[in-house]
Scaffold this active site. Structure first.
Site, mmCIF file in Angstrom:
data_model
loop_
_atom_site.group_PDB
_atom_site.id
_atom_site.type_symbol
_atom_site.label_atom_id
_atom_site.label_comp_id
_atom_site.label_asym_id
_atom_site.label_seq_id
_atom_site.Cartn_x
_atom_site.Cartn_y
_atom_site.Cartn_z
ATOM 1 N N HIS A 52 -59.554 -53.443 -32.535
ATOM 2 C CA HIS A 52 -58.209 -53.912 -32.176
ATOM 3 C C HIS A 52 -58.242 -54.619 -30.825
ATOM 4 C CE1 HIS A 52 -53.810 -53.818 -31.585
ATOM 5 N NE2 HIS A 52 -54.113 -53.510 -30.335
ATOM 6 N N GLU A 53 -58.928 -54.040 -29.869
ATOM 7 C CA GLU A 53 -59.013 -54.669 -28.547
ATOM 8 C C GLU A 53 -59.779 -55.988 -28.592
ATOM 9 O OE1 GLU A 53 -57.111 -53.698 -26.297
ATOM 10 O OE2 GLU A 53 -56.573 -51.796 -27.281
ATOM 11 N N HIS A 106 -57.618 -58.871 -29.396
ATOM 12 C CA HIS A 106 -56.949 -59.521 -28.265
ATOM 13 C C HIS A 106 -57.866 -60.547 -27.596
ATOM 14 C CE1 HIS A 106 -53.376 -57.164 -28.511
ATOM 15 N NE2 HIS A 106 -53.962 -56.010 -28.228
ATOM 16 N N HIS A 156 -57.164 -64.537 -27.177
ATOM 17 C CA HIS A 156 -57.298 -65.247 -25.913
ATOM 18 C C HIS A 156 -58.143 -66.503 -26.098
ATOM 19 C CE1 HIS A 156 -58.154 -64.928 -21.290
ATOM 20 N NE2 HIS A 156 -57.440 -65.975 -21.617
#
Length: 225
Positions: free
Chosen positions: A97-98, A101, A105
């Site tokens: 999940h991280e 991100h 980006h």
């Protein structure tokens, strides 16, 4: 109208507390279930980063539980120690999940870009809003209350923008975890439980803030009459 607003606010607060318990409960439950491929959170995260050309994005372990986050300023993924070192379904779910991100980006995902642009303003607004509102009610100043509501609105808008960012990161994570073979079909249920519970906390927090904003607006216009 106001009694109804208070009731909705209480219900939303209960939902928020329940969501926090649910995310911790699901994380603890699936932290005890090893993924069949034996990947640690770090290994899954590193593979996902490299597969997306993000070789220069480091992954660092941090203390605490559920302290995982992606730092867009320093372009680093930080995983809590239980996620970084463990090979559970919960660990790879949170780790990926991280990474979602980090990929957002890289791809300049519009809602993430908007959230980054909003952050400096929101950081200031959320800090000053409570003092404006407190001073406004203390001195019976509608002008100060109005300013406090405007500043608080910025914080609420930030939380609403955060929702699609989080849902998109989870969606990316679930898709990539299957495509890259991090998990098997029978493990998807556990991944969904972990990520959906985490998403619910953002929804509940946004709902509480939105209802509080509406309550303040009703009070503001009620005092003007």
């Amino acid at each position: 109208m106001m009694p109804l607003m208070y009731l909705l606010l209480i219900l939303a607060f209960i939902l928020s507390v329940w969501a926090q318990f649910r995310v911790k409960g699901n994380f603890n439950k699936w932290s005890k279930v090893a993924n069949m491929n034996g990947l640690t959170g770090y290994e899954a995260a590193r593979r996902m980063l490299d597969a997306n050309g993000l070789y220069d994005v480091p992954i660092e372990p941090v203390r605490g539980a559920l302290t995982d986050h992606y730092d867009p300023v320093h372009r680093v993924v930080r995983l809590s120690e239980p996620v970084y070192y463990e090979s559970s379904i919960a660990a790879v779910s949170v780790a990926c999940h991280e990474i979602g991100h980090a990929i957002q980006h890289k791809e300049h995902y519009p809602m993430l870009t908007l959230r980054h642009k909003m952050f400096p303003v929101v950081n200031f607004a959320s800090g000053i809003a409570p003092f404006m509102l407190l001073a406004g009610f203390f001195f019976s100043s509608l002008n100060l209350i109005g300013l406090g509501i405007i500043f608080f609105s910025a914080a609420v808008a930030f939380q609403l923008v955060t929702l699609p960012v989080e849902f998109n990161a989870s969606s990316r994570a679930r898709r990539v975890m299957v495509e890259m073979g991090f998990i098997r079909n029978e493990e998807e249920r556990g991944v969904a439980k972990v990520l959906n519970a985490a998403a619910l906390t953002y929804v509940a927090a946004a709902l509480v803030s939105l209802l509080e904003l509406l309550r303040l607006i009703f009070m503001f216009f009620g005092n003007r009459e």
